[in-house]
Design a protein around this motif. Structure first.
Motif, PDB file in Angstrom:
ATOM      1  N   TRP A  91      -4.261  15.490   3.069  1.00 22.93           N
ATOM      2  CA  TRP A  91      -3.560  14.795   4.144  1.00 22.93           C
ATOM      3  C   TRP A  91      -4.497  14.127   5.136  1.00 22.93           C
ATOM      4  O   TRP A  91      -4.157  13.091   5.722  1.00 22.93           O
ATOM      5  CB  TRP A  91      -2.625  15.771   4.865  1.00 22.93           C
ATOM      6  N   ILE A 100      -8.257   3.807  -3.147  1.00 24.47           N
ATOM      7  CA  ILE A 100      -7.934   5.217  -3.382  1.00 24.47           C
ATOM      8  C   ILE A 100      -8.211   5.584  -4.829  1.00 24.47           C
ATOM      9  O   ILE A 100      -8.866   6.592  -5.127  1.00 24.47           O
ATOM     10  CB  ILE A 100      -6.457   5.494  -3.031  1.00 24.47           C
ATOM     11  N   THR A 139      -6.466   6.842   5.989  1.00 23.71           N
ATOM     12  CA  THR A 139      -6.238   5.611   5.242  1.00 23.71           C
ATOM     13  C   THR A 139      -5.043   4.852   5.797  1.00 23.71           C
ATOM     14  O   THR A 139      -5.078   3.626   5.926  1.00 23.71           O
ATOM     15  CB  THR A 139      -6.022   5.930   3.751  1.00 23.71           C
ATOM     16  N   ALA A 140      -3.973   5.572   6.126  1.00 26.90           N
ATOM     17  CA  ALA A 140      -2.800   4.915   6.711  1.00 26.90           C
ATOM     18  C   ALA A 140      -3.166   4.236   8.031  1.00 26.90           C
ATOM     19  O   ALA A 140      -2.696   3.125   8.323  1.00 26.90           O
ATOM     20  CB  ALA A 140      -1.686   5.939   6.919  1.00 26.90           C
ATOM     21  N   GLY A 180      -6.668   1.919   1.267  1.00 27.34           N
ATOM     22  CA  GLY A 180      -5.480   2.137   0.461  1.00 27.34           C
ATOM     23  C   GLY A 180      -5.584   1.470  -0.897  1.00 27.34           C
ATOM     24  O   GLY A 180      -6.616   0.948  -1.301  1.00 27.34           O
ATOM     25  N   ASN A 221       0.799  -1.222   0.000  1.00 26.74           N
ATOM     26  CA  ASN A 221       0.000   0.000   0.000  1.00 26.74           C
ATOM     27  C   ASN A 221       0.833   1.273   0.000  1.00 26.74           C
ATOM     28  O   ASN A 221       0.301   2.356  -0.276  1.00 26.74           O
ATOM     29  CB  ASN A 221      -0.935   0.016   1.220  1.00 26.74           C
ATOM     30  N   THR A 279      -5.458  10.833   3.696  1.00 27.34           N
ATOM     31  CA  THR A 279      -4.271   9.971   3.653  1.00 27.34           C
ATOM     32  C   THR A 279      -3.935   9.430   5.032  1.00 27.34           C
ATOM     33  O   THR A 279      -3.630   8.243   5.191  1.00 27.34           O
ATOM     34  CB  THR A 279      -3.071  10.742   3.084  1.00 27.34           C
ATOM     35  N   LYS A 309      -6.356  13.573  -2.579  1.00 22.66           N
ATOM     36  CA  LYS A 309      -7.396  13.554  -1.549  1.00 22.66           C
ATOM     37  C   LYS A 309      -7.044  14.359  -0.310  1.00 22.66           C
ATOM     38  O   LYS A 309      -7.887  14.569   0.549  1.00 22.66           O
ATOM     39  CB  LYS A 309      -7.683  12.096  -1.133  1.00 22.66           C
ATOM     40  N   ALA A 367      -2.827   9.362  -2.779  1.00 16.64           N
ATOM     41  CA  ALA A 367      -3.868   9.829  -1.866  1.00 16.64           C
ATOM     42  C   ALA A 367      -3.555  11.235  -1.358  1.00 16.64           C
ATOM     43  O   ALA A 367      -4.433  12.099  -1.295  1.00 16.64           O
ATOM     44  CB  ALA A 367      -4.002   8.861  -0.691  1.00 16.64           C
ATOM     45  N   TRP A 368      -2.310  11.480  -1.009  1.00 19.79           N
ATOM     46  CA  TRP A 368      -1.918  12.800  -0.500  1.00 19.79           C
ATOM     47  C   TRP A 368      -2.127  13.868  -1.559  1.00 19.79           C
ATOM     48  O   TRP A 368      -2.597  14.973  -1.280  1.00 19.79           O
ATOM     49  CB  TRP A 368      -0.452  12.764  -0.065  1.00 19.79           C
ATOM     50  N   TRP A 369      -1.793  13.544  -2.811  1.00 22.84           N
ATOM     51  CA  TRP A 369      -1.881  14.494  -3.920  1.00 22.84           C
ATOM     52  C   TRP A 369      -3.327  14.813  -4.271  1.00 22.84           C
ATOM     53  O   TRP A 369      -3.699  15.981  -4.477  1.00 22.84           O
ATOM     54  CB  TRP A 369      -1.141  13.908  -5.123  1.00 22.84           C
ATOM     55  N   PHE A 386      -0.068   5.811  -1.143  1.00 22.81           N
ATOM     56  CA  PHE A 386      -0.238   6.922  -0.214  1.00 22.81           C
ATOM     57  C   PHE A 386       0.142   8.262  -0.852  1.00 22.81           C
ATOM     58  O   PHE A 386      -0.443   9.303  -0.529  1.00 22.81           O
ATOM     59  CB  PHE A 386       0.570   6.690   1.060  1.00 22.81           C
TER      60      PHE A 386
END
Length: 225
Positions: free
Chosen positions: A102, A163, A108-109, A159, A89, A105, A100, A96-98, A93
């Motif tokens: 932080w 995503i 999700t983490a 993840g 996964n 992200t 959706k 996801a950060w880009w 990430f």
């Protein structure tokens, strides 16, 4: 003759401003989840999803997404599923950060970490030497589907392909369940390299069950909170 008013009837003018009725939000209002609701929702969703994965792993079945990739790798490597699931996964990430942000992200983490932790706990409290493959596939994927729905509703994912599916739903209007289904089919086809045809066919059926649950219940605009 004028009608006699019903003493039990009330109007908006009769309701005090500090009454519960007066505080009721409009029917189309967005009511965000409280932090405690998010915590309980994420714990519930990851517990159910990890239990479903445990059923599949016990029966020797697979599923789609990064969870399916991790399950496949357990057939070739001695590394525990919990470690493999976290590793596969990691590349998602950044996406996801880009796309959706932080908050999504981090949530999700946390979900991915909880899945890994629960996957170590389940065998300790629910030891299963074997499980009938059809039951494991149906029950496991239903549990995963419900777990994913809860996780999605609280602004997170598991993840990986989740995503990508959520981003395509929001940006391109494609239903997350159908996007996930297409990606899952590709992963399940890869399982032909390590599983027999009956295991693969039943795993494919499970993938359909999982994604139909998502497609029927997770649509843009269906829920407001």
């Amino acid at each position: 003759m004028p009608s006699v008013p019903d003493p039990s009837a009330t109007t908006a003018a009769d309701v005090p401003s500090d009454s519960p009725v007066g505080d009721t939000p409009p029917i189309d209002a967005v009511i965000p989840h409280r932090p405690t609701e998010d915590v309980l929702g994420v714990l519930t969703g990851t517990f159910l999803a990890s239990l479903g994965l445990y059923f599949l792993q016990t029966a020797g079945a697979v599923t789609g997404g990064t969870a399916g990739l991790a399950l496949l790798l357990t057939h070739a490597l001695s590394t525990p599923f919990a470690v493999l699931f976290a590793l596969v996964n990691l590349p998602f990430f950044a996406l996801a950060w880009w796309k959706k942000g932080w908050v999504f992200t981090v949530k999700t983490a946390i979900c991915v970490g909880l899945i890994s932790v629960f996957s170590l706990i389940h065998p300790q409290f629910l030891p299963l030497d074997e499980m009938p493959l059809p039951y494991a596939v149906i029950g496991g994927n239903l549990l995963m589907g419900v777990g994913l729905l809860i996780i999605f509703r609280h602004g997170a994912s598991l993840g990986g392909f989740n995503i990508l599916a959520l981003i395509l739903q929001e940006r391109a209007g494609l239903r997350a369940g159908y996007v996930q289904m297409a990606l899952d089919v590709a992963v399940i086809l890869l399982s032909l390299l390590v599983l027999n045809i009956s295991q693969v066919l039943l795993s494919a059926l499970g993938g359909v069950i999982l994604n139909v649950v998502l497609a029927l219940n997770h649509r843009p605009g269906r829920y407001r909170a």
